[in-house]
Design a protein around this motif. Structure first.
Motif, PDB file in Angstrom:
ATOM      1  N   THR A 111       0.859  -1.198   0.000  1.00 54.24           N
ATOM      2  CA  THR A 111       0.000   0.000   0.000  1.00 54.24           C
ATOM      3  C   THR A 111       0.893   1.245   0.000  1.00 54.24           C
ATOM      4  O   THR A 111       2.102   1.139   0.235  1.00 54.24           O
ATOM      5  N   PRO A 112       0.324   2.433  -0.240  1.00 50.27           N
ATOM      6  CA  PRO A 112       1.155   3.644  -0.202  1.00 50.27           C
ATOM      7  C   PRO A 112       1.848   3.811   1.165  1.00 50.27           C
ATOM      8  O   PRO A 112       1.310   3.365   2.188  1.00 50.27           O
ATOM      9  N   VAL A 113       3.008   4.446   1.141  1.00 45.12           N
ATOM     10  CA  VAL A 113       3.836   4.584   2.345  1.00 45.12           C
ATOM     11  C   VAL A 113       3.050   5.198   3.517  1.00 45.12           C
ATOM     12  O   VAL A 113       3.164   4.745   4.658  1.00 45.12           O
ATOM     13  N   GLY A 114       2.210   6.177   3.228  1.00 43.06           N
ATOM     14  CA  GLY A 114       1.462   6.867   4.292  1.00 43.06           C
ATOM     15  C   GLY A 114       0.400   6.007   4.958  1.00 43.06           C
ATOM     16  O   GLY A 114      -0.116   6.376   6.018  1.00 43.06           O
ATOM     17  N   SER A 115       0.077   4.850   4.368  1.00 44.85           N
ATOM     18  CA  SER A 115      -0.964   3.993   4.948  1.00 44.85           C
ATOM     19  C   SER A 115      -0.383   2.810   5.729  1.00 44.85           C
ATOM     20  O   SER A 115      -1.121   2.029   6.323  1.00 44.85           O
ATOM     21  N   MET A 116       0.955   2.684   5.726  1.00 45.40           N
ATOM     22  CA  MET A 116       1.580   1.477   6.297  1.00 45.40           C
ATOM     23  C   MET A 116       1.269   1.312   7.796  1.00 45.40           C
ATOM     24  O   MET A 116       1.081   0.196   8.276  1.00 45.40           O
ATOM     25  N   GLU A 117       1.210   2.420   8.538  1.00 46.53           N
ATOM     26  CA  GLU A 117       0.978   2.326   9.977  1.00 46.53           C
ATOM     27  C   GLU A 117      -0.400   1.713  10.246  1.00 46.53           C
ATOM     28  O   GLU A 117      -0.534   0.775  11.042  1.00 46.53           O
ATOM     29  N   SER A 118      -1.419   2.238   9.546  1.00 39.20           N
ATOM     30  CA  SER A 118      -2.767   1.721   9.818  1.00 39.20           C
ATOM     31  C   SER A 118      -2.903   0.278   9.330  1.00 39.20           C
ATOM     32  O   SER A 118      -3.588  -0.531   9.949  1.00 39.20           O
ATOM     33  N   VAL A 119      -2.222  -0.075   8.246  1.00 39.22           N
ATOM     34  CA  VAL A 119      -2.281  -1.463   7.762  1.00 39.22           C
ATOM     35  C   VAL A 119      -1.618  -2.395   8.794  1.00 39.22           C
ATOM     36  O   VAL A 119      -2.163  -3.446   9.149  1.00 39.22           O
ATOM     37  N   ALA A 120      -0.438  -1.977   9.311  1.00 37.70           N
ATOM     38  CA  ALA A 120       0.272  -2.810  10.301  1.00 37.70           C
ATOM     39  C   ALA A 120      -0.598  -3.010  11.546  1.00 37.70           C
ATOM     40  O   ALA A 120      -0.673  -4.117  12.091  1.00 37.70           O
ATOM     41  N   GLY A 174       5.999 -16.769  13.742  1.00 32.34           N
ATOM     42  CA  GLY A 174       7.033 -17.145  12.758  1.00 32.34           C
ATOM     43  C   GLY A 174       6.848 -16.477  11.403  1.00 32.34           C
ATOM     44  O   GLY A 174       7.707 -16.622  10.536  1.00 32.34           O
ATOM     45  N   ALA A 175       5.725 -15.759  11.226  1.00 23.62           N
ATOM     46  CA  ALA A 175       5.465 -15.142   9.912  1.00 23.62           C
ATOM     47  C   ALA A 175       6.516 -14.075   9.604  1.00 23.62           C
ATOM     48  O   ALA A 175       7.017 -13.393  10.517  1.00 23.62           O
ATOM     49  N   VAL A 176       6.829 -13.932   8.312  1.00 22.96           N
ATOM     50  CA  VAL A 176       7.709 -12.852   7.853  1.00 22.96           C
ATOM     51  C   VAL A 176       6.820 -11.768   7.262  1.00 22.96           C
ATOM     52  O   VAL A 176       5.957 -12.050   6.422  1.00 22.96           O
ATOM     53  N   ILE A 177       7.030 -10.540   7.722  1.00 21.93           N
ATOM     54  CA  ILE A 177       6.275  -9.400   7.175  1.00 21.93           C
ATOM     55  C   ILE A 177       7.295  -8.523   6.459  1.00 21.93           C
ATOM     56  O   ILE A 177       8.332  -8.168   7.021  1.00 21.93           O
ATOM     57  N   THR A 178       7.029  -8.203   5.208  1.00 24.30           N
ATOM     58  CA  THR A 178       7.900  -7.298   4.478  1.00 24.30           C
ATOM     59  C   THR A 178       7.036  -6.249   3.801  1.00 24.30           C
ATOM     60  O   THR A 178       5.809  -6.308   3.876  1.00 24.30           O
ATOM     61  N   ASP A 179       7.670  -5.270   3.164  1.00 22.59           N
ATOM     62  CA  ASP A 179       6.906  -4.236   2.460  1.00 22.59           C
ATOM     63  C   ASP A 179       7.647  -3.882   1.184  1.00 22.59           C
ATOM     64  O   ASP A 179       8.766  -4.363   0.952  1.00 22.59           O
ATOM     65  N   VAL A 180       7.014  -3.035   0.363  1.00 20.21           N
ATOM     66  CA  VAL A 180       7.641  -2.615  -0.895  1.00 20.21           C
ATOM     67  C   VAL A 180       7.729  -1.089  -0.964  1.00 20.21           C
ATOM     68  O   VAL A 180       7.947  -0.519  -2.037  1.00 20.21           O
ATOM     69  N   GLY A 181       7.537  -0.438   0.176  1.00 23.24           N
ATOM     70  CA  GLY A 181       7.449   1.028   0.211  1.00 23.24           C
ATOM     71  C   GLY A 181       8.708   1.703  -0.323  1.00 23.24           C
ATOM     72  O   GLY A 181       9.827   1.240  -0.097  1.00 23.24           O
ATOM     73  N   SER A 182       8.515   2.836  -0.995  1.00 25.81           N
ATOM     74  CA  SER A 182       9.620   3.538  -1.639  1.00 25.81           C
ATOM     75  C   SER A 182      10.476   4.338  -0.661  1.00 25.81           C
ATOM     76  O   SER A 182      11.491   4.903  -1.054  1.00 25.81           O
ATOM     77  N   VAL A 183      10.053   4.430   0.598  1.00 21.40           N
ATOM     78  CA  VAL A 183      10.832   5.099   1.649  1.00 21.40           C
ATOM     79  C   VAL A 183      10.992   4.072   2.766  1.00 21.40           C
ATOM     80  O   VAL A 183      10.053   3.318   3.043  1.00 21.40           O
ATOM     81  N   LYS A 184      12.153   4.016   3.413  1.00 17.57           N
ATOM     82  CA  LYS A 184      12.338   2.949   4.390  1.00 17.57           C
ATOM     83  C   LYS A 184      12.284   3.405   5.851  1.00 17.57           C
ATOM     84  O   LYS A 184      11.629   2.757   6.654  1.00 17.57           O
ATOM     85  N   GLN A 185      12.972   4.529   6.205  1.00 20.19           N
ATOM     86  CA  GLN A 185      13.019   4.871   7.633  1.00 20.19           C
ATOM     87  C   GLN A 185      11.633   5.130   8.211  1.00 20.19           C
ATOM     88  O   GLN A 185      11.295   4.682   9.307  1.00 20.19           O
ATOM     89  N   SER A 186      10.790   5.855   7.479  1.00 18.82           N
ATOM     90  CA  SER A 186       9.465   6.182   8.024  1.00 18.82           C
ATOM     91  C   SER A 186       8.568   4.945   8.079  1.00 18.82           C
ATOM     92  O   SER A 186       7.760   4.797   8.986  1.00 18.82           O
ATOM     93  N   VAL A 187       8.734   4.027   7.110  1.00 14.46           N
ATOM     94  CA  VAL A 187       7.924   2.795   7.136  1.00 14.46           C
ATOM     95  C   VAL A 187       8.322   1.950   8.349  1.00 14.46           C
ATOM     96  O   VAL A 187       7.466   1.409   9.049  1.00 14.46           O
ATOM     97  N   ILE A 188       9.624   1.882   8.618  1.00 11.36           N
ATOM     98  CA  ILE A 188      10.088   1.097   9.777  1.00 11.36           C
ATOM     99  C   ILE A 188       9.497   1.690  11.064  1.00 11.36           C
ATOM    100  O   ILE A 188       8.970   0.969  11.915  1.00 11.36           O
TER     101      ILE A 188
END
Ligand code: NAP
Length: 310
Positions: free
Chosen positions: A71-80, A90-104
Motif C-alpha cells: 500500500t502507499p507509504v502513508g498507509s503502512m501504519e494503519s495497515v500494520a 514465525g510469519a515474515v512481514i515485508t513491504d515494498v514502500g519507496s521510503v524505508k526509515q518512516s515505514v520502519i
C-alpha cells in the motif's frame, strides 16, 4: 517452496505484479490478497491469480507465512495495526514502500514477538496503477533492496532474498538511512523535477496547451511519463522522505543556478564539460544493463491517427 502461503495487502501495480510472478513461477501453495477498496477486490478476483481476495483481513492473514505490504507509504501504519491481531507465529512481514526509515517507524511497533519484519523496496515500476497494471516480468533483472534491521534474523533475510531472486530480481542490502538518501537522488528528485516542469508548462499562458502537446517529442514527453505517476504514492514519498529530498533539492537548485550563470555569461566551455560528463553517466547506465542503447529508449511508437495530425 520458500514460503507456502503468501498474503498481499494492497492490490495495485506492485501487489498484482508479485502475484503474477508467484503464479508464473509456481512459488507458493496459496496466494491471497486484501485491499481496503471493495471495487479493487472485485477487479482483482477477475485476474484469476489469487486463491482468495477479501477486504476482511481475518480471511487473509492468519494462514500466511509471508505478508507483503503493498500500500502507499502513508498507509503502512494503519495497515500494520490492522494485521497485527491475525499474524501467525514465525510469519515474515515485508513491504515494498519507496521510503524505508518512516515505514520502519510506522510498522515495527505493531510486529509481535516471534514474527519477523524485514523492510524492502523493489526498484521497479511503471507510471500505471491498479490491479490490472501488474505483470509477472516487472521485477526481472531489476534490483530489490532489502534494508534489514539490526536484530533481523539472518535466516529470514536469506529466505526473503531467495523469494525475490525467484521473482527474477537482483537482491542487494543497504541500511534504511542509506536507501532513503540514494533513492532521494535517483528516484524522488527526478520525479519532483518532472512534476514541476510539466506543471510549469501547463501554467504557461503564452504557449497554448495544443502546442505543448504537439511538440512534446522534443523532450517534454519524457518528463510526462514520470509526471503521470500515482499522485497518492508520490505525495506520501515526499512527505515521508522529507529531509533527504530537501537536502538533494538544495544541491540541485545550487547547480541549476550555476548553469543559469554559465548561460547568462556565455560560458560555453562550462556547459560543454557538464553535458559531456552527463552523457558519460547515460553510457554507464547502459553498460550496467539498466537501460537499452536503442534510440529513443527503444520506443516503438504506435501513434493514433489523431496524434499524427500536423
Ligand atoms: P497502486 O497501484 O496505487 O496500489 C496501491 C493499492 O493499495 C490500491 O489498490 C489502494 O487502494 C490500496 N490501499 C491504499 N491504502 C490501503 C489500505 N490502508 N489498506 C489496504 N489497501 C490500501 O500503488 P503501487 O504502485 O502498487 O505502489 C504500492 C507501494 O509500492 C507504495 O508503497 C509504493 O511506494 C511502492 N512502490 C511503487 C513503485 C511504482 O513504480 N509504482 C515502485 C516501487 C515501489 P485504492 O486504489 O482504493 O486507494
Amino acid at each position: 517452496m520458500i514460503f507456502e502461503h503468501i498474503a498481499i495487502i494492497g492490490i495495485g501495480l506492485i501487489g498484482s505484479s508479485i502475484a503474477h510472478g508467484v503464479r508464473e513461477g509456481n512459488l507458493s501453495k496459496t496466494i491471497c490478497a486484501s485491499d481496503m477498496s471493495e471495487d479493487v477486490c472485485e477487479r482483482a478476483k477477475k485476474l484469476s491469480i489469487f486463491d482468495t481476495v477479501s477486504s476482511n483481513l481475518k480471511e487473509i492473514i492468519p494462514n500466511a507465512d509471508l505478508i507483503i505490504l503493498c500500500t502507499p507509504v502513508g498507509s503502512m501504519e494503519s495497515v500494520a495495526e490492522k494485521i497485527q491481531p491475525f499474524l501467525k507465529q514465525g510469519a515474515v512481514i515485508t513491504d515494498v514502500g519507496s521510503v524505508k526509515q518512516s515505514v520502519i517507524k510506522s510498522v515495527l511497533p505493531f510486529i509481535p514477538q516471534g514474527c519477523h519484519f524485514i523492510p524492502a523496496h523493489p526498484i521497479a515500476g511503471t507510471e500505471h496503477s491498479g490491479p490490472e497494471a501488474g505483470f509477472a516480468q516487472l521485477f526481472q533483472g531489476r534490483w530489490h533492496i532489502i534494508t534489514p534491521l539490526p536484530d533481523s534474523d539472518p535466516e529470514m533475510v536469506e529466505k526473503l532474498s531467495a523469494f525475490w531472486s525467484a521473482l527474477g530480481a537482483k537482491v542487494d542490502e543497504m541500511t534504511p538511512q542509506r536507501h532513503d538518501l540514494v533513492l532521494a537522488i535517483t528516484s524522488h528528485l527526478p520525479h519532483l523535477i518532472a512534476y514541476n516542469i510539466v506543471g510549469t508548462a501547463a501554467h504557461l499562458e503564452q504557449v497554448s496547451a495544443s502546442e505543448v502537446i504537439k511538440y512534446s517529442a522534443s523532450g517534454f514527453r519524457d518528463f510526462t511519463r514520470l509526471a503521470a505517476s500515482d499522485p497518492i504514492m508520490w505525495r506520501d514519498i515526499f512527505l515521508n522522505n522529507r529531509d533527504a529530498v530537501i537536502e538533494m533539492l538544495g544541491r540541485f537548485i545550487e547547480d541549476l543556478i550555476d548553469v543559469q550563470r554559465a548561460i547568462r555569461y556565455e560560458d560555453g566551455e562550462k556547459l560543454f564539460n557538464l553535458f559531456t560528463k552527463t552523457r558519460q553517466i547515460r553510457r554507464e547506465i547502459i553498460g550496467a544493463g539498466q537501460d537499452t542503447a536503442a534510440p529513443d529508449f527503444g520506443r516503438q511508437l504506435h501513434l493514433s491517427p489523431s496524434s499524427q495530425k500536423k
